[in-house]
Design a protein around this motif. Structure first.
Motif, PDB file in Angstrom:
ATOM      1  N   PRO A   7       1.588 -11.532  -3.145  1.00 32.44           N
ATOM      2  CA  PRO A   7       2.027 -10.138  -3.240  1.00 32.44           C
ATOM      3  C   PRO A   7       0.888  -9.149  -2.980  1.00 32.44           C
ATOM      4  O   PRO A   7      -0.285  -9.452  -3.198  1.00 32.44           O
ATOM      5  CB  PRO A   7       2.544 -10.016  -4.673  1.00 32.44           C
ATOM      6  CG  PRO A   7       2.010 -11.194  -5.397  1.00 32.44           C
ATOM      7  CD  PRO A   7       1.649 -12.244  -4.397  1.00 32.44           C
ATOM      8  N   THR A   8       1.275  -7.974  -2.513  1.00 32.55           N
ATOM      9  CA  THR A   8       0.322  -6.896  -2.263  1.00 32.55           C
ATOM     10  C   THR A   8       0.716  -5.677  -3.100  1.00 32.55           C
ATOM     11  O   THR A   8       1.802  -5.616  -3.679  1.00 32.55           O
ATOM     12  CB  THR A   8       0.295  -6.495  -0.782  1.00 32.55           C
ATOM     13  OG1 THR A   8       1.556  -5.917  -0.443  1.00 32.55           O
ATOM     14  CG2 THR A   8      -0.019  -7.686   0.118  1.00 32.55           C
ATOM     15  N   ARG A   9      -0.143  -4.680  -3.119  1.00 29.52           N
ATOM     16  CA  ARG A   9       0.114  -3.449  -3.874  1.00 29.52           C
ATOM     17  C   ARG A   9       1.442  -2.806  -3.487  1.00 29.52           C
ATOM     18  O   ARG A   9       2.118  -2.222  -4.325  1.00 29.52           O
ATOM     19  CB  ARG A   9      -1.032  -2.469  -3.677  1.00 29.52           C
ATOM     20  CG  ARG A   9      -2.337  -2.914  -4.332  1.00 29.52           C
ATOM     21  CD  ARG A   9      -3.470  -1.922  -4.082  1.00 29.52           C
ATOM     22  NE  ARG A   9      -4.719  -2.430  -4.604  1.00 29.52           N
ATOM     23  CZ  ARG A   9      -5.139  -2.265  -5.858  1.00 29.52           C
ATOM     24  NH1 ARG A   9      -4.412  -1.588  -6.710  1.00 29.52           N
ATOM     25  NH2 ARG A   9      -6.300  -2.763  -6.250  1.00 29.52           N
ATOM     26  N   ALA A  10       1.846  -2.933  -2.244  1.00 26.52           N
ATOM     27  CA  ALA A  10       3.088  -2.324  -1.769  1.00 26.52           C
ATOM     28  C   ALA A  10       4.328  -2.946  -2.418  1.00 26.52           C
ATOM     29  O   ALA A  10       5.413  -2.369  -2.339  1.00 26.52           O
ATOM     30  CB  ALA A  10       3.174  -2.442  -0.252  1.00 26.52           C
ATOM     31  N   PRO A  81     -11.932  -2.879 -14.772  1.00 17.35           N
ATOM     32  CA  PRO A  81     -10.542  -2.725 -15.215  1.00 17.35           C
ATOM     33  C   PRO A  81      -9.593  -3.473 -14.282  1.00 17.35           C
ATOM     34  O   PRO A  81      -9.940  -3.800 -13.144  1.00 17.35           O
ATOM     35  CB  PRO A  81     -10.295  -1.216 -15.153  1.00 17.35           C
ATOM     36  CG  PRO A  81     -11.303  -0.700 -14.200  1.00 17.35           C
ATOM     37  CD  PRO A  81     -12.494  -1.622 -14.273  1.00 17.35           C
ATOM     38  N   VAL A  82      -8.397  -3.723 -14.786  1.00 10.72           N
ATOM     39  CA  VAL A  82      -7.339  -4.382 -14.026  1.00 10.72           C
ATOM     40  C   VAL A  82      -6.222  -3.377 -13.823  1.00 10.72           C
ATOM     41  O   VAL A  82      -5.837  -2.666 -14.750  1.00 10.72           O
ATOM     42  CB  VAL A  82      -6.819  -5.624 -14.789  1.00 10.72           C
ATOM     43  CG1 VAL A  82      -5.557  -6.177 -14.152  1.00 10.72           C
ATOM     44  CG2 VAL A  82      -7.899  -6.694 -14.860  1.00 10.72           C
ATOM     45  N   GLU A  83      -5.697  -3.320 -12.618  1.00  9.52           N
ATOM     46  CA  GLU A  83      -4.516  -2.504 -12.361  1.00  9.52           C
ATOM     47  C   GLU A  83      -3.309  -3.435 -12.356  1.00  9.52           C
ATOM     48  O   GLU A  83      -3.305  -4.447 -11.661  1.00  9.52           O
ATOM     49  CB  GLU A  83      -4.643  -1.796 -11.024  1.00  9.52           C
ATOM     50  CG  GLU A  83      -5.714  -0.722 -11.013  1.00  9.52           C
ATOM     51  CD  GLU A  83      -5.828  -0.099  -9.652  1.00  9.52           C
ATOM     52  OE1 GLU A  83      -5.135   0.916  -9.421  1.00  9.52           O
ATOM     53  OE2 GLU A  83      -6.578  -0.650  -8.834  1.00  9.52           O
ATOM     54  N   ALA A  84      -2.316  -3.069 -13.161  1.00 12.77           N
ATOM     55  CA  ALA A  84      -1.092  -3.862 -13.253  1.00 12.77           C
ATOM     56  C   ALA A  84       0.026  -3.118 -12.544  1.00 12.77           C
ATOM     57  O   ALA A  84       0.357  -1.988 -12.901  1.00 12.77           O
ATOM     58  CB  ALA A  84      -0.734  -4.103 -14.709  1.00 12.77           C
ATOM     59  N   GLY A  85       0.583  -3.740 -11.515  1.00 15.27           N
ATOM     60  CA  GLY A  85       1.738  -3.193 -10.821  1.00 15.27           C
ATOM     61  C   GLY A  85       2.996  -3.800 -11.408  1.00 15.27           C
ATOM     62  O   GLY A  85       3.041  -4.990 -11.708  1.00 15.27           O
ATOM     63  N   LEU A  86       4.035  -2.981 -11.564  1.00 12.38           N
ATOM     64  CA  LEU A  86       5.265  -3.425 -12.210  1.00 12.38           C
ATOM     65  C   LEU A  86       6.447  -3.161 -11.293  1.00 12.38           C
ATOM     66  O   LEU A  86       6.542  -2.100 -10.668  1.00 12.38           O
ATOM     67  CB  LEU A  86       5.430  -2.649 -13.521  1.00 12.38           C
ATOM     68  CG  LEU A  86       6.559  -3.004 -14.469  1.00 12.38           C
ATOM     69  CD1 LEU A  86       6.460  -4.447 -14.934  1.00 12.38           C
ATOM     70  CD2 LEU A  86       6.509  -2.061 -15.676  1.00 12.38           C
ATOM     71  N   VAL A  87       7.346  -4.129 -11.212  1.00 14.39           N
ATOM     72  CA  VAL A  87       8.584  -3.987 -10.451  1.00 14.39           C
ATOM     73  C   VAL A  87       9.655  -4.789 -11.181  1.00 14.39           C
ATOM     74  O   VAL A  87       9.350  -5.757 -11.877  1.00 14.39           O
ATOM     75  CB  VAL A  87       8.400  -4.470  -8.984  1.00 14.39           C
ATOM     76  CG1 VAL A  87       8.179  -5.953  -8.896  1.00 14.39           C
ATOM     77  CG2 VAL A  87       9.552  -4.034  -8.107  1.00 14.39           C
ATOM     78  N   VAL A  88      10.906  -4.375 -11.030  1.00 12.19           N
ATOM     79  CA  VAL A  88      12.027  -5.103 -11.616  1.00 12.19           C
ATOM     80  C   VAL A  88      12.783  -5.795 -10.494  1.00 12.19           C
ATOM     81  O   VAL A  88      13.156  -5.164  -9.502  1.00 12.19           O
ATOM     82  CB  VAL A  88      12.953  -4.150 -12.410  1.00 12.19           C
ATOM     83  CG1 VAL A  88      14.260  -4.825 -12.764  1.00 12.19           C
ATOM     84  CG2 VAL A  88      12.244  -3.656 -13.664  1.00 12.19           C
ATOM     85  N   LEU A 102      -1.386  -8.315 -10.890  1.00 16.50           N
ATOM     86  CA  LEU A 102      -2.688  -7.904 -11.426  1.00 16.50           C
ATOM     87  C   LEU A 102      -3.686  -7.813 -10.277  1.00 16.50           C
ATOM     88  O   LEU A 102      -3.815  -8.749  -9.471  1.00 16.50           O
ATOM     89  CB  LEU A 102      -3.176  -8.895 -12.475  1.00 16.50           C
ATOM     90  CG  LEU A 102      -2.284  -9.075 -13.704  1.00 16.50           C
ATOM     91  CD1 LEU A 102      -2.930 -10.047 -14.693  1.00 16.50           C
ATOM     92  CD2 LEU A 102      -1.965  -7.745 -14.371  1.00 16.50           C
ATOM     93  N   PHE A 103      -4.368  -6.680 -10.229  1.00 19.48           N
ATOM     94  CA  PHE A 103      -5.326  -6.379  -9.166  1.00 19.48           C
ATOM     95  C   PHE A 103      -6.638  -5.953  -9.803  1.00 19.48           C
ATOM     96  O   PHE A 103      -6.640  -5.229 -10.803  1.00 19.48           O
ATOM     97  CB  PHE A 103      -4.807  -5.236  -8.298  1.00 19.48           C
ATOM     98  CG  PHE A 103      -3.537  -5.545  -7.571  1.00 19.48           C
ATOM     99  CD1 PHE A 103      -3.562  -5.914  -6.228  1.00 19.48           C
ATOM    100  CD2 PHE A 103      -2.311  -5.470  -8.215  1.00 19.48           C
ATOM    101  CE1 PHE A 103      -2.381  -6.204  -5.555  1.00 19.48           C
ATOM    102  CE2 PHE A 103      -1.122  -5.758  -7.546  1.00 19.48           C
ATOM    103  CZ  PHE A 103      -1.171  -6.128  -6.215  1.00 19.48           C
ATOM    104  N   GLY A 107      -9.129  -4.533  -3.170  1.00 20.88           N
ATOM    105  CA  GLY A 107      -8.265  -5.309  -2.283  1.00 20.88           C
ATOM    106  C   GLY A 107      -6.787  -4.995  -2.431  1.00 20.88           C
ATOM    107  O   GLY A 107      -6.335  -4.477  -3.450  1.00 20.88           O
ATOM    108  N   GLU A 108      -6.031  -5.331  -1.392  1.00 23.68           N
ATOM    109  CA  GLU A 108      -4.581  -5.089  -1.373  1.00 23.68           C
ATOM    110  C   GLU A 108      -3.769  -6.257  -1.911  1.00 23.68           C
ATOM    111  O   GLU A 108      -2.595  -6.107  -2.213  1.00 23.68           O
ATOM    112  CB  GLU A 108      -4.124  -4.762   0.057  1.00 23.68           C
ATOM    113  CG  GLU A 108      -4.588  -3.410   0.538  1.00 23.68           C
ATOM    114  CD  GLU A 108      -4.042  -2.265  -0.320  1.00 23.68           C
ATOM    115  OE1 GLU A 108      -2.834  -2.223  -0.570  1.00 23.68           O
ATOM    116  OE2 GLU A 108      -4.853  -1.421  -0.750  1.00 23.68           O
TER     117      GLU A 108
END
Length: 154
Positions: A7-10, A81-88, A102-103, A107-108
């Motif tokens: 998976p990527t940030r998008a 820090p960690v960036e957490a992306g969330l999707v349902v 988790l990013f 990076g993408e």
């Protein structure tokens, strides 16, 4: 067997920054496996508290974790820090299926991706001491909060 693409940030709709702590790393100097699951739980539940504007622990139906998993792609850890992306992925009659990416760094591609399933149960205890029976429908506040996170197909 073909593995799903990394998976990527998008692929995610909502974002939260999580501060790593010294204790999050294991003896090998990378994030402890159990900590990934703490980050998933934090990303989902912090979003629910904020998006509903209420203490979700006090609703008449509460979400309990029925399933969780993690795919690891690369190491992450303290001190960045960690960036957490969330999707349902799915909103059911008594459950919600989340994915959390988790990013760390610029990076993408995700360093890890979790699957997290909440099943909603009655927030009272049965005589046998359990609250394990799914109850439909989802609380209105939860449905309203998670619907905007549904990923629409491209």
């Amino acid at each position: 067997m073909t593995r799903p693409a990394r998976p990527t940030r998008a692929d995610y709709v909502h974002w939260r920054t999580i501060t790593t702590r010294w204790r999050d790393d294991d003896a090998y100097g990378h994030l402890n496996n159990a900590t990934y699951y703490e980050y998933f739980d934090t990303a989902v539940n912090a979003y629910l508290f904020e998006a509903t504007g209420t203490n979700v622990r006090l609703l008449d139906r509460i979400g309990v974790v029925a399933e969780t998993s993690c795919r690891y792609f690369r190491e992450i850890g303290f001190p960045e820090p960690v960036e957490a992306g969330l999707v349902v992925d799915k909103v059911g009659t008594s459950s919600v299926v989340y994915r959390i990416g988790l990013f760390q760094g610029p990076g993408e591609e995700a360093a890890a991706e979790g699957r997290f399933v909440h099943v909603y149960v009655d927030n009272t205890t049965d005589p046998d001491g359990t609250r394990a029976r799914p109850v439909a429908p989802l609380p209105d506040a939860i449905r309203a909060a998670v619907t905007p996170l549904l990923r629409q197909p491209d």
